[in-house]
Design a protein around this motif. Sequence first.
Motif, PDB file in Angstrom:
ATOM      1  N   ASP A   1       2.497  37.761  24.908  1.00  0.00           N
ATOM      2  CA  ASP A   1       1.755  36.841  25.765  1.00  0.00           C
ATOM      3  C   ASP A   1       0.244  36.948  25.587  1.00  0.00           C
ATOM      4  N   CYS A   2      -0.196  37.843  24.733  1.00  0.00           N
ATOM      5  CA  CYS A   2      -1.625  38.148  24.621  1.00  0.00           C
ATOM      6  C   CYS A   2      -2.256  37.486  23.397  1.00  0.00           C
ATOM      7  N   LEU A   3      -3.534  37.164  23.517  1.00  0.00           N
ATOM      8  CA  LEU A   3      -4.290  36.766  22.339  1.00  0.00           C
ATOM      9  C   LEU A   3      -4.370  37.952  21.381  1.00  0.00           C
ATOM     10  N   ASP A   4      -4.606  37.660  20.114  1.00  0.00           N
ATOM     11  CA  ASP A   4      -4.657  38.717  19.109  1.00  0.00           C
ATOM     12  C   ASP A   4      -5.764  39.716  19.420  1.00  0.00           C
ATOM     13  N   ALA A   5      -5.406  40.997  19.460  1.00  0.00           N
ATOM     14  CA  ALA A   5      -6.345  42.034  19.868  1.00  0.00           C
ATOM     15  C   ALA A   5      -7.503  42.186  18.889  1.00  0.00           C
ATOM     16  N   TRP A   6      -7.246  42.022  17.596  1.00  0.00           N
ATOM     17  CA  TRP A   6      -8.316  42.202  16.612  1.00  0.00           C
ATOM     18  C   TRP A   6      -9.366  41.109  16.707  1.00  0.00           C
ATOM     19  N   LEU A   7      -8.921  39.886  16.865  1.00  0.00           N
ATOM     20  CA  LEU A   7      -9.883  38.791  16.972  1.00  0.00           C
ATOM     21  C   LEU A   7     -10.679  38.903  18.268  1.00  0.00           C
ATOM     22  N   VAL A   8     -10.002  39.249  19.358  1.00  0.00           N
ATOM     23  CA  VAL A   8     -10.710  39.418  20.624  1.00  0.00           C
ATOM     24  C   VAL A   8     -11.673  40.605  20.542  1.00  0.00           C
ATOM     25  N   GLY A   9     -11.219  41.697  19.921  1.00  0.00           N
ATOM     26  CA  GLY A   9     -12.086  42.862  19.781  1.00  0.00           C
ATOM     27  C   GLY A   9     -13.341  42.555  19.001  1.00  0.00           C
ATOM     28  N   SER A  10     -13.216  41.799  17.924  1.00  0.00           N
ATOM     29  CA  SER A  10     -14.385  41.405  17.142  1.00  0.00           C
ATOM     30  C   SER A  10     -15.298  40.498  17.957  1.00  0.00           C
ATOM     31  N   TRP A  11     -14.677  39.601  18.736  1.00  0.00           N
ATOM     32  CA  TRP A  11     -15.448  38.647  19.532  1.00  0.00           C
ATOM     33  C   TRP A  11     -16.280  39.357  20.603  1.00  0.00           C
ATOM     34  N   ILE A  12     -15.647  40.285  21.335  1.00  0.00           N
ATOM     35  CA  ILE A  12     -16.405  40.937  22.394  1.00  0.00           C
ATOM     36  C   ILE A  12     -17.401  41.953  21.830  1.00  0.00           C
ATOM     37  N   ALA A  13     -17.094  42.545  20.681  1.00  0.00           N
ATOM     38  CA  ALA A  13     -18.077  43.441  20.058  1.00  0.00           C
ATOM     39  C   ALA A  13     -19.342  42.678  19.685  1.00  0.00           C
ATOM     40  N   ALA A  14     -19.171  41.423  19.275  1.00  0.00           N
ATOM     41  CA  ALA A  14     -20.322  40.603  18.888  1.00  0.00           C
ATOM     42  C   ALA A  14     -21.146  40.163  20.090  1.00  0.00           C
ATOM     43  N   HIS A  15     -20.562  40.260  21.292  1.00  0.00           N
ATOM     44  CA  HIS A  15     -21.260  39.800  22.490  1.00  0.00           C
ATOM     45  C   HIS A  15     -21.610  40.941  23.444  1.00  0.00           C
ATOM     46  N   THR A  16     -21.488  42.177  22.977  1.00  0.00           N
ATOM     47  CA  THR A  16     -21.902  43.351  23.736  1.00  0.00           C
ATOM     48  C   THR A  16     -22.700  44.253  22.815  1.00  0.00           C
ATOM     49  N   THR A  17     -23.343  45.265  23.381  1.00  0.00           N
ATOM     50  CA  THR A  17     -24.154  46.167  22.560  1.00  0.00           C
ATOM     51  C   THR A  17     -23.644  47.603  22.554  1.00  0.00           C
ATOM     52  N   ARG A  18     -22.948  48.004  23.613  1.00  0.00           N
ATOM     53  CA  ARG A  18     -22.474  49.391  23.724  1.00  0.00           C
ATOM     54  C   ARG A  18     -20.961  49.488  23.891  1.00  0.00           C
ATOM     55  N   LEU A  19     -20.338  48.486  24.470  1.00  0.00           N
ATOM     56  CA  LEU A  19     -18.917  48.542  24.786  1.00  0.00           C
ATOM     57  C   LEU A  19     -18.081  48.689  23.515  1.00  0.00           C
ATOM     58  N   LYS A  20     -17.153  49.637  23.540  1.00  0.00           N
ATOM     59  CA  LYS A  20     -16.328  49.916  22.367  1.00  0.00           C
ATOM     60  C   LYS A  20     -14.981  49.209  22.503  1.00  0.00           C
ATOM     61  N   PRO A  21     -14.604  48.337  21.568  1.00  0.00           N
ATOM     62  CA  PRO A  21     -13.300  47.678  21.648  1.00  0.00           C
ATOM     63  C   PRO A  21     -12.183  48.606  21.189  1.00  0.00           C
ATOM     64  N   LEU A  22     -11.172  48.766  22.043  1.00  0.00           N
ATOM     65  CA  LEU A  22      -9.978  49.563  21.716  1.00  0.00           C
ATOM     66  C   LEU A  22      -8.880  48.579  21.343  1.00  0.00           C
ATOM     67  N   VAL A  23      -8.632  48.436  20.038  1.00  0.00           N
ATOM     68  CA  VAL A  23      -7.720  47.412  19.533  1.00  0.00           C
ATOM     69  C   VAL A  23      -6.440  48.052  19.009  1.00  0.00           C
ATOM     70  N   ALA A  24      -5.384  47.230  18.898  1.00  0.00           N
ATOM     71  CA  ALA A  24      -4.053  47.751  18.604  1.00  0.00           C
ATOM     72  C   ALA A  24      -3.698  47.643  17.131  1.00  0.00           C
ATOM     73  N   MET A  25      -3.330  48.765  16.536  1.00  0.00           N
ATOM     74  CA  MET A  25      -2.620  48.777  15.262  1.00  0.00           C
ATOM     75  C   MET A  25      -1.133  48.862  15.572  1.00  0.00           C
ATOM     76  N   ARG A  26      -0.336  47.998  14.934  1.00  0.00           N
ATOM     77  CA  ARG A  26       1.096  47.943  15.245  1.00  0.00           C
ATOM     78  C   ARG A  26       1.917  48.215  13.989  1.00  0.00           C
ATOM     79  N   PRO A  27       2.318  49.474  13.773  1.00  0.00           N
ATOM     80  CA  PRO A  27       3.151  49.803  12.613  1.00  0.00           C
ATOM     81  C   PRO A  27       4.398  48.923  12.579  1.00  0.00           C
ATOM     82  N   GLY A  28       4.727  48.460  11.393  1.00  0.00           N
ATOM     83  CA  GLY A  28       5.875  47.579  11.233  1.00  0.00           C
ATOM     84  C   GLY A  28       5.502  46.122  11.239  1.00  0.00           C
ATOM     85  N   LEU A  29       4.359  45.787  11.856  1.00  0.00           N
ATOM     86  CA  LEU A  29       3.903  44.407  11.901  1.00  0.00           C
ATOM     87  C   LEU A  29       2.674  44.182  11.035  1.00  0.00           C
TER      88      LEU A  29
END
Length: 386
Positions: free
Chosen positions: A57-85
């Motif tokens: 049900d979620c938007l892709d974590a990597w794209l969202v993580g890149s998006w919010i990293a580009a719009h913040t200066t200190r916040l660290k995005p914790l994104v999901a690696m999914r073995p098998g996918l």
Amino acid sequence: MTEEATVEFGWFIPTAGDGKYVGIQAERAPDATYLVQVAQAAERSGYEFALIPAGGDCLDAWLVGSWIAAHTTRLKPLVAMRPGLIAPVLAARMGATLDRLSGGRAQINVVTGHYAADLKATGDPLHDNHDERYERTREFLEIVKGVWEQEAPGGHHARNEGSAGFCYEGKHYRVEGAVSRPQPIQSPHPPLYFGGSSEAARQVAAELADVYLMWAEPLDWIRRQIAVMDEEQTRLHGTKGTGRKLRYGLRLQLIVRDTEEEAWDAAHEIISQAPPELLLAAEKYHAGSDAANQRRQMELYASSRDSGHIIGPNLWSGLSALRGGGAVALVGTPEQVSDRLVEYARAGISSFILSGYPHLEEAERTGRLVLPLARAKLHGASMNNT
């Protein structure tokens, strides 16, 4: 006692939608503007990182993580690696790229998966084989870390062939001459967060993760989980000579108001719009997970019906059936909630992933009312122990 300087606080990015209520259609769409608002509010409020969830049900974590990293200066995005996918070398390159583009802010959440239907829908051939998924995850992480470090990470299938790149031959993966260009900024690599309460999950986490994540449970339950993982670390030190030391993380909700009565009213309001038939269906669905941590959450929920799902001081599991995952909440005044957070920190938790409904307003509320108190109490306890 976990020292204040080592404790980090993270928030949650609601990529499946947001609102005041759980169990009805999301009132706020997870569009680009809103997710940035939540991320920027979390950053302003003193949160250091943000978990971006993974799931059908979620938007892709990597794209969202890149998006919010580009719009913040200190916040660290914790994104999901999914073995098998995703292939491990590609995952390593994606993680290194995010680390580079964010200026060394990437953090990685390793998600083996706990809903067979979700895994099946995305094409995972091991959707119905819990332990083998963790066997595959071990190989996946040995490759990811090996590519990042360009040396054998200690896995029994790895071999280093110098300038030829990283090579690996296992049951699930075989790579020859693998490299990651670019390399991560963080050394030796972005931190790896990993959750799972089964024996198979604990073994992988103890050997390869940096932060072992748990969903909130009563304090004694968390202490026991930490003790089991400490024993696993000791065993590894004896058998493999590893000197690794895990950090421990906790995922939980916060419901904070000026008075305890107001906080409990707010807690019950969150689930007040959910149809009874949805509550029963959701409870059955979550109880059918093959993940040990989800089963523990549902055990707490079922065993606390007669107490209004209160499972400890200021601790409530009333969201667990509707939400699933890390649904247990701390409910109370800023003083009460900060006291409970400090108790978890004293038990060994050094990474908190927090959230509340709706996430925008609650990031601001908890950042203003809870984080300063918790940090001051942690600092005071640390000073008293020196």
